[in-house]
Design an enzyme around this catalytic site. Sequence first.
Site, PDB file in Angstrom:
ATOM      1  N   LYS A  60     -10.531  -6.043  -2.394  1.00 18.76           N
ATOM      2  CA  LYS A  60      -9.794  -6.289  -3.640  1.00 18.76           C
ATOM      3  C   LYS A  60      -8.664  -7.279  -3.403  1.00 18.76           C
ATOM      4  O   LYS A  60      -8.415  -8.174  -4.210  1.00 18.76           O
ATOM      5  CB  LYS A  60      -9.257  -4.965  -4.200  1.00 18.76           C
ATOM      6  CG  LYS A  60     -10.365  -4.072  -4.777  1.00 18.76           C
ATOM      7  CD  LYS A  60      -9.905  -2.646  -5.030  1.00 18.76           C
ATOM      8  CE  LYS A  60     -11.087  -1.770  -5.453  1.00 18.76           C
ATOM      9  NZ  LYS A  60     -10.777  -0.351  -5.557  1.00 18.76           N
ATOM     10  N   GLN A 104      -5.662   3.570  -4.396  1.00 16.86           N
ATOM     11  CA  GLN A 104      -7.057   3.703  -3.978  1.00 16.86           C
ATOM     12  C   GLN A 104      -7.463   5.177  -3.993  1.00 16.86           C
ATOM     13  O   GLN A 104      -6.765   6.029  -3.476  1.00 16.86           O
ATOM     14  CB  GLN A 104      -7.252   3.080  -2.586  1.00 16.86           C
ATOM     15  CG  GLN A 104      -8.682   3.089  -2.099  1.00 16.86           C
ATOM     16  CD  GLN A 104      -9.636   2.279  -2.982  1.00 16.86           C
ATOM     17  OE1 GLN A 104      -9.299   1.215  -3.478  1.00 16.86           O
ATOM     18  NE2 GLN A 104     -10.846   2.795  -3.178  1.00 16.86           N
ATOM     19  N   ASP A 127      -5.905  -0.247 -13.230  1.00 19.84           N
ATOM     20  CA  ASP A 127      -7.139   0.413 -12.795  1.00 19.84           C
ATOM     21  C   ASP A 127      -7.574   1.465 -13.826  1.00 19.84           C
ATOM     22  O   ASP A 127      -8.609   2.105 -13.683  1.00 19.84           O
ATOM     23  CB  ASP A 127      -6.898   1.071 -11.420  1.00 19.84           C
ATOM     24  CG  ASP A 127      -8.191   1.283 -10.641  1.00 19.84           C
ATOM     25  OD1 ASP A 127      -9.170   0.558 -10.906  1.00 19.84           O
ATOM     26  OD2 ASP A 127      -8.222   2.169  -9.779  1.00 19.84           O
TER      27      ASP A 127
END
Length: 290
Positions: A60, A104, A127
């Site tokens: 990413k 994450q 996200d």
Amino acid sequence: MTDQNPVLARLMDGTAPARRLTDATAAAAADLRLRTGVTPCLATVLVGEDPASVTYVRMKRNRCEKAGIRSRHVPLPAATSTAQLVDVLGELSADPTVHGILLQHPAGPRVDERAAFEAIAPAKDVDGVTTHSFAAMSFGLPGFTSCTPGGIMRLLDEYRVGLTGKHAVVIGRSAILGKPAGMLLLARDATVTYCHSRTVDLPSIVREADVLIAAVGRPELIRGEHLKPGAVVIDAGYNPGNVGDVHFASARERAGLITPVPGGVGPMTIAVLLAQTVEAATRQLGPQRQ
Ligand code: NAP
């Protein structure tokens, strides 16, 4: 001979549309930098050193760099507590030089992941993991979508898959994937059925699906014989060895359209993350001034 030479489903490649979206994102980031002098910044937070998570975060961050997005990495020890993680996410939420935050997942056995996600300011939740983002997405209000479901919808649009009145079956109901994917399909007038580990007779439900979203994490759980002929099959599963949740070879003989693994949903997920980061920066830095 037809049995030996079945008509194969068309591939829904995610790499080319992801590249186009990332090119547009890079152009938007460059334009923002020109107008404001500010480079969009994504903070990536990783708890522990799970090899798969380390790889995902590195991937990413590399993509960020290619798109002209700065990334600030915050590695935390595996022993990090929920309170410590909440503090870090709170500081990043308050930091005006950070525009998007990615925690994450999974955040490790010691962390209450829901509590940690909720510490991310909704304006920086690129996200799409907070309750606020889920509600906004479900009500069709402005906000950020979960990246994988957002990527799936873009892929369906890319291949002009009509959704109105179609029966969409989503296997999996996680907060970041299955559940939001179903809400986005519902918003597009599909009739949505959710399946999960307690679903009875999964194959009979899968057989009714015009559009199937597999988001389970069980290698090759779904096989070609389970599918309705001509179905659109989106395999979001990503299991060790680059294996999806759908048995690709048999499914390709029965489906109309199918995503490969890798190269289908995965690239779209990252492209949506980058696009939402630049969108977040644009909103935070204010409207365009001429
Ligand atoms: P998760 O949190 O483990 O959720 C899995 C879901 O599948 C749960 O809802 C579970 O049901 C359901 N399930 C488990 N076994 C089942 C079975 N035998 N039959 C029917 N349903 C079953 O996983 P996730 O985070 O949503 O991820 C799912 C998959 O997507 C994984 O392979 C992951 O690697 C992949 N993924 C890919 C991307 C990408 O960018 N391509 C992004 C995120 C995740 P219960 O709710 O009843 O437990």
